[in-house]
Write an enzyme that holds these catalytic residues in place. Structure first.
Site, mmCIF file in Angstrom:
data_model
loop_
_atom_site.group_PDB
_atom_site.id
_atom_site.type_symbol
_atom_site.label_atom_id
_atom_site.label_comp_id
_atom_site.label_asym_id
_atom_site.label_seq_id
_atom_site.Cartn_x
_atom_site.Cartn_y
_atom_site.Cartn_z
ATOM 1 N N ASP A 170 38.118 39.793 27.861
ATOM 2 C CA ASP A 170 38.209 38.007 27.474
ATOM 3 C C ASP A 170 38.011 37.183 28.001
ATOM 4 O OD1 ASP A 170 39.649 39.125 25.451
ATOM 5 O OD2 ASP A 170 41.472 39.596 26.667
ATOM 6 N N ASP A 194 39.755 32.362 29.835
ATOM 7 C CA ASP A 194 41.312 33.550 29.353
ATOM 8 C C ASP A 194 41.383 32.272 30.279
ATOM 9 O OD1 ASP A 194 43.201 34.179 28.392
ATOM 10 O OD2 ASP A 194 42.433 36.261 29.094
ATOM 11 N N ASP A 198 44.171 37.820 36.233
ATOM 12 C CA ASP A 198 45.139 38.989 35.465
ATOM 13 C C ASP A 198 45.317 40.623 36.573
ATOM 14 O OD1 ASP A 198 44.818 37.191 33.776
ATOM 15 O OD2 ASP A 198 44.368 38.896 31.911
ATOM 16 N N ARG A 250 51.683 29.464 33.527
ATOM 17 C CA ARG A 250 51.201 30.426 33.830
ATOM 18 C C ARG A 250 51.190 30.672 35.750
ATOM 19 N NH1 ARG A 250 48.303 34.520 29.887
ATOM 20 N NH2 ARG A 250 49.868 33.786 27.681
#
Length: 374
Positions: A170, A194, A198, A250
């Site tokens: 991604d 993206d 993560d 986020r």
């Protein structure tokens, strides 16, 4: 080295990193003017859930001398060659480098990427970095920016696994999957396709500290998806980071698991600061939140997937010692009854949010010169 992204990275990192701070990680090593002769002391300085991370401590020093990249047969002297060896390595850089990877780079266990003493950029329109099914990795002192999606292709995973086909990715800057004992410290992240960081698929024992996140919308994801309940085992510490300028949401966004968000400094966001779904435990402590000017964006938190206003009321989201500016507010819920979240080794002192700007003022890549403290 003169693209707008690189210029912005240098400017923001200089502004943030112009003065010395005394958070417990930095005070462990930054006062030593002989840091370059004792690089591996850094591995003793992590706090929180990733405090047991060894990285390449005890292994050989490996110096990156070549910014080229071959995803299948990397040459000695390149970053990918060092990253894929099946032995502990403390990886340093011979000088300033701008590394554009041709395919995602997988890091084998027991590695430290130590960018101190050089300006090391990874990204620049290429794919970036994966830490998958390994343990004990330290990422310190890198600029990770402009990371892009990748295509299907063959990649050397490590010496043991050899070359495997890797599906399109991604465009995250740094991805952790089923990884344990990981420490991400003093890096500068921005402008990727993206996310920036993560942490998914039962990754745990992770500390994300002293980083600068800026010019990006979806910053940090903790937890794979709402159907993946195995992420209940996830434990992540997010401490002493600078979020902003120009971050959207986020910071982090969590699913399941336990997240301690401590002494981070938040510039105004465009959507929200801290969010989650699937009942994560979020303990916010000693952070400084400055809300955007829009009246409907003042709330720090967002709960995702709640069918009614009461359906998420038992989620444990607690705010202690946080400070709020420009109308920011945190909606707490539930009650944490799990006792101490940290072992004695993991625990660290969390200051009141009023001290957070001082504790985070050196977030991001540090300017380190030989024979001078960083």
């Amino acid at each position: 080295m003169d693209s707008p992204c690189l210029v912005a990275l240098l400017v923001f990192s200089f502004v943030i990193g112009s003065c010395f701070s005394d958070n417990p990680i930095d005070s462990c090593w930054r006062g030593d003017s002989n840091w370059a002769q004792n690089r591996m002391k850094l591995a003793d300085c992590a706090v929180g859930f990733g405090s047991s991370t060894m990285g390449g401590k005890g292994g050989d020093l490996y110096t990156v001398t070549n910014s080229d990249d071959d995803p299948v047969n990397p040459a000695p002297g390149t970053l990918r060659y060092g990253a894929t060896r099946d032995r502990p390595l403390w990886i340093i850089f011979s000088g300033n480098m701008n590394i554009k990877l041709k395919m995602p780079m997988y890091i084998a266990g027991y590695k430290t990427f130590d960018g101190r003493g050089a300006q090391v950029y990874i990204g620049n329109g290429g794919p970036c970095v994966f830490i998958k099914r390994v343990s004990n990795v330290i990422i310190h002192g890198l600029y990770l920016y402009g990371c892009s999606t990748s295509v299907l292709g063959n990649v050397l995973i490590n010496e043991s696994f050899g070359v495997e086909p890797v599906h399109p990715q991604d465009g995250d800057a740094l991805t952790l999957r089923t990884a344990t004992n990981i420490w991400i410290d003093h890096n500068s992240f921005s402008n990727s396709s993206d996310g920036l960081v993560d942490v998914t698929l039962t990754s745990t024992g992770v500390t994300i500290s002293n980083n600068l996140f800026f010019n990006h919308h979806k910053v940090m994801l903790l937890g794979h998806d709402d159907a993946y309940s195995d992420d209940k085992s996830m434990k992540v510490t997010v401490a002493f980071n600078q979020f902003g300028p120009n971050c959207g949401q986020r910071m982090p966004r969590a699913r399941y698991g336990l997240v301690h968000v401590a002494n981070n400094n938040y510039d105004p966001w465009t959507i929200y600061a801290i969010g989650g779904s699937s009942n994560p435990t979020i303990l916010s402590e000693g952070n400084s939140f400055t809300a955007p000017n829009e009246s409907y964006k003042k709330q720090v938190t967002i709960r995702i997937g709640c069918k009614t206003s009461s359906s998420c009321s038992n989620w444990v989201w607690q705010s202690t010692q946080d400070v709020f500016y420009n109308g920011a507010y945190f909606v707490s819920s539930g009650k944490y009854e799990g006792g101490n979240i940290y072992t004695k080794k993991e625990a660290f002192n969390v200051e009141n949010g009023n001290a957070t700007p001082q504790l985070t003022k050196n977030a991001g890549v540090l300017t380190c010169s030989l024979s001078k403290r960083c």
